[in-house]
Write a protein that holds these residues in place. Structure first.
Motif, mmCIF file in Angstrom:
data_model
loop_
_atom_site.group_PDB
_atom_site.id
_atom_site.type_symbol
_atom_site.label_atom_id
_atom_site.label_comp_id
_atom_site.label_asym_id
_atom_site.label_seq_id
_atom_site.Cartn_x
_atom_site.Cartn_y
_atom_site.Cartn_z
ATOM 1 N N LYS A 116 0.617 -0.995 -0.008
ATOM 2 C CA LYS A 116 0.140 -0.149 -0.179
ATOM 3 C C LYS A 116 0.890 1.208 -0.079
ATOM 4 O O LYS A 116 0.525 2.095 -0.786
ATOM 5 N N ASP A 117 1.973 1.214 0.759
ATOM 6 C CA ASP A 117 2.880 2.563 0.964
ATOM 7 C C ASP A 117 3.473 2.559 -0.273
ATOM 8 O O ASP A 117 3.777 3.955 -0.966
ATOM 9 N N ASP A 118 4.048 1.774 -0.936
ATOM 10 C CA ASP A 118 4.771 1.821 -2.327
ATOM 11 C C ASP A 118 3.924 2.160 -3.167
ATOM 12 O O ASP A 118 4.330 3.099 -4.212
ATOM 13 N N LEU A 119 2.682 1.605 -3.409
ATOM 14 C CA LEU A 119 1.802 1.973 -4.402
ATOM 15 C C LEU A 119 1.366 3.365 -4.297
ATOM 16 O O LEU A 119 1.546 4.201 -5.289
ATOM 17 N N LEU A 120 1.238 3.863 -3.277
ATOM 18 C CA LEU A 120 0.930 5.429 -3.138
ATOM 19 C C LEU A 120 2.183 6.392 -3.476
ATOM 20 O O LEU A 120 1.851 7.296 -4.193
ATOM 21 N N ARG A 121 3.339 5.902 -3.036
ATOM 22 C CA ARG A 121 4.423 6.415 -3.482
ATOM 23 C C ARG A 121 4.547 6.638 -4.878
ATOM 24 O O ARG A 121 4.958 7.784 -5.452
ATOM 25 N N ARG A 123 2.068 6.328 -7.180
ATOM 26 C CA ARG A 123 0.947 7.166 -7.766
ATOM 27 C C ARG A 123 1.391 8.714 -7.637
ATOM 28 O O ARG A 123 1.431 9.577 -8.505
ATOM 29 N N LYS A 124 1.973 9.187 -6.421
ATOM 30 C CA LYS A 124 2.314 10.483 -6.027
ATOM 31 C C LYS A 124 3.458 10.875 -6.956
ATOM 32 O O LYS A 124 3.551 12.116 -7.251
ATOM 33 N N GLU A 125 4.381 10.043 -7.018
ATOM 34 C CA GLU A 125 5.261 10.499 -8.111
ATOM 35 C C GLU A 125 4.888 10.829 -9.434
ATOM 36 O O GLU A 125 5.207 11.919 -10.083
ATOM 37 N N PHE A 126 3.988 9.984 -9.966
ATOM 38 C CA PHE A 126 3.268 10.338 -11.299
ATOM 39 C C PHE A 126 2.385 11.451 -11.148
ATOM 40 O O PHE A 126 2.521 12.136 -12.372
ATOM 41 N N GLU A 127 1.994 11.810 -10.169
ATOM 42 C CA GLU A 127 1.023 12.969 -10.010
ATOM 43 C C GLU A 127 1.884 14.165 -10.009
ATOM 44 O O GLU A 127 1.609 15.089 -10.733
ATOM 45 N N MET A 128 3.207 14.064 -9.699
ATOM 46 C CA MET A 128 3.970 15.145 -9.539
ATOM 47 C C MET A 128 4.860 15.574 -10.803
ATOM 48 O O MET A 128 4.858 16.589 -11.083
ATOM 49 N N ASP A 129 5.191 14.367 -11.420
ATOM 50 C CA ASP A 129 6.143 14.432 -12.783
ATOM 51 C C ASP A 129 6.149 13.022 -13.062
ATOM 52 O O ASP A 129 6.975 12.176 -12.631
ATOM 53 N N ASP A 130 5.388 12.900 -14.387
ATOM 54 C CA ASP A 130 5.758 11.690 -14.932
ATOM 55 C C ASP A 130 6.825 11.605 -16.215
ATOM 56 O O ASP A 130 6.812 10.813 -16.960
ATOM 57 N N THR A 131 7.488 12.732 -16.159
ATOM 58 C CA THR A 131 8.419 12.939 -17.450
ATOM 59 C C THR A 131 9.391 11.837 -17.595
ATOM 60 O O THR A 131 9.745 11.397 -18.638
ATOM 61 N N GLU A 132 10.000 11.381 -16.425
ATOM 62 C CA GLU A 132 10.932 10.418 -16.659
ATOM 63 C C GLU A 132 10.552 9.131 -17.081
ATOM 64 O O GLU A 132 11.091 8.277 -17.702
ATOM 65 N N MET A 133 9.444 8.645 -16.366
ATOM 66 C CA MET A 133 8.663 7.507 -16.533
ATOM 67 C C MET A 133 8.471 7.468 -18.214
ATOM 68 O O MET A 133 8.507 6.452 -18.917
ATOM 69 N N ASP A 169 -3.431 7.598 -16.741
ATOM 70 C CA ASP A 169 -3.474 6.033 -17.092
ATOM 71 C C ASP A 169 -2.137 5.439 -16.266
ATOM 72 O O ASP A 169 -2.311 4.170 -16.251
ATOM 73 N N LEU A 170 -1.202 6.043 -15.733
ATOM 74 C CA LEU A 170 -0.263 5.322 -14.859
ATOM 75 C C LEU A 170 -0.634 5.326 -13.407
ATOM 76 O O LEU A 170 -0.437 4.249 -12.685
ATOM 77 N N ILE A 171 -1.381 6.700 -12.748
ATOM 78 C CA ILE A 171 -1.725 6.621 -11.598
ATOM 79 C C ILE A 171 -2.730 5.391 -11.191
ATOM 80 O O ILE A 171 -2.844 4.920 -10.145
ATOM 81 N N ARG A 172 -3.528 4.997 -12.153
ATOM 82 C CA ARG A 172 -4.611 4.142 -11.756
ATOM 83 C C ARG A 172 -4.194 2.492 -11.870
ATOM 84 O O ARG A 172 -5.069 1.787 -11.358
ATOM 85 N N LYS A 173 -3.060 2.555 -12.144
ATOM 86 C CA LYS A 173 -2.613 1.061 -12.540
ATOM 87 C C LYS A 173 -2.353 0.506 -11.007
ATOM 88 O O LYS A 173 -1.961 1.298 -9.825
ATOM 89 N N LYS A 174 -2.583 -0.828 -10.837
ATOM 90 C CA LYS A 174 -2.257 -1.383 -9.396
ATOM 91 C C LYS A 174 -0.875 -2.206 -9.503
ATOM 92 O O LYS A 174 -0.533 -2.734 -8.546
ATOM 93 N N TYR A 209 15.068 3.767 -11.980
ATOM 94 C CA TYR A 209 14.068 5.105 -11.828
ATOM 95 C C TYR A 209 13.295 4.558 -10.525
ATOM 96 O O TYR A 209 13.026 5.227 -9.738
ATOM 97 N N MET A 210 12.732 3.430 -10.667
ATOM 98 C CA MET A 210 11.647 3.167 -9.794
ATOM 99 C C MET A 210 12.300 2.966 -8.190
ATOM 100 O O MET A 210 11.699 3.188 -7.393
ATOM 101 N N SER A 211 13.705 2.268 -8.268
ATOM 102 C CA SER A 211 14.267 2.358 -7.053
ATOM 103 C C SER A 211 14.417 3.609 -6.480
ATOM 104 O O SER A 211 14.302 3.682 -5.102
ATOM 105 N N ASP A 212 14.891 4.418 -7.427
ATOM 106 C CA ASP A 212 15.217 5.763 -6.681
ATOM 107 C C ASP A 212 13.796 6.336 -6.034
ATOM 108 O O ASP A 212 13.601 6.991 -5.042
ATOM 109 N N VAL A 213 12.653 6.204 -6.609
ATOM 110 C CA VAL A 213 11.305 6.649 -6.374
ATOM 111 C C VAL A 213 11.006 6.053 -4.906
ATOM 112 O O VAL A 213 10.646 6.657 -3.764
#
Length: 224
Positions: A116-121, A123-133, A169-174, A209-213
């Protein structure tokens, strides 16, 4: 270098037709011989992966199915599967190799069940900036190997997120997964493990990238 023996598919196809304990016990010696070679192949792949990553654990799943809570009461799986876990907590993501006849073999990598915590983190990253992804997903070399991001997703926005957000489209993924399929001929060919290793190596921009997030907060401060 170990290989996946051709007899693997022959045995698994027979098991699919005779998925019962009596038949399996009568052919257990055949199964054990094949299992030994398959395990050797998984371990060989793990050794290759350790030349460019840090694999903490290789888990090869048992052939026996847990039927307690399943409508399917067949006692045996008709495939081999194994996972490769990266060194935690600093390296995130995992790898999986699935061996199944009739061209159903595949590799997968990414995040199957983020907590739950990783998923929220994420999603919050993509909400703030999805450029790198987005740059990773659009990279031609990466895309030619792994195709598109897949995985279960919500039909609408998660609670607390704007359904009109540009990254919805990225945020709603589980789940955040990539897969690549192989034919039976490809699996038993010489060089298959090297090819799989090469594909896994190409996932690194995504994992880095995801490890850094997942090891920093939204301010970029380390959580380790």
């Amino acid at each position: 270098m170990s290989t996946i023996p051709k007899e693997t598919f022959t045995f698994l196809n027979k098991l699919a037709k005779h998925n019962n304990r009596d038949w399996f016990n009568d052919h257990k010696a055949e199964f054990k011989a094949i299992e030994t070679q398959v395990k050797s192949a998984y371990n060989s792949l793990g050794a290759l992966m350790n030349t460019h990553d840090q694999i903490e654990k290789i888990k090869i799943f048992r052939i026996y199915r847990d039927v307690r809570f399943s409508k399917n009461k067949q006692p045996y799986k008709t495939h081999f599967g194994g996972s490769f876990a990266r060194k935690k907590p600093e390296l995130r993501g995992g790898y999986y190799l699935h061996i199944q006849p009739n061209d159903e073999s595949f590799i997968a990598t990414g995040f199957w069940e983020p907590n739950k915590d990783d998923l929220l983190r994420i999603r919050k990253e993509f909400e703030m900036d999805d450029t790198e992804m987005r740059a990773i997903l659009k990279n031609k070399t990466f895309k030619s190997t792994w195709g598109d991001l897949v995985g279960d997703e919500l039909k609408t926005a998660p609670k607390g997120f704007d359904k009109e957000h540009s990254a919805i489209d990225l945020i709603r993924k589980k789940q955040y997964i990539f897969t690549k399929k192989y034919t039976d001929k490809e699996v038993v060919a010489d060089g298959f493990l090297e090819e799989v290793n090469s594909a896994f190596k190409q996932i690194r921009p995504y994992f880095d990238y995801m490890s850094d997030v997942l090891t920093t907060n939204l301010n970029g401060e380390s959580l380790l």
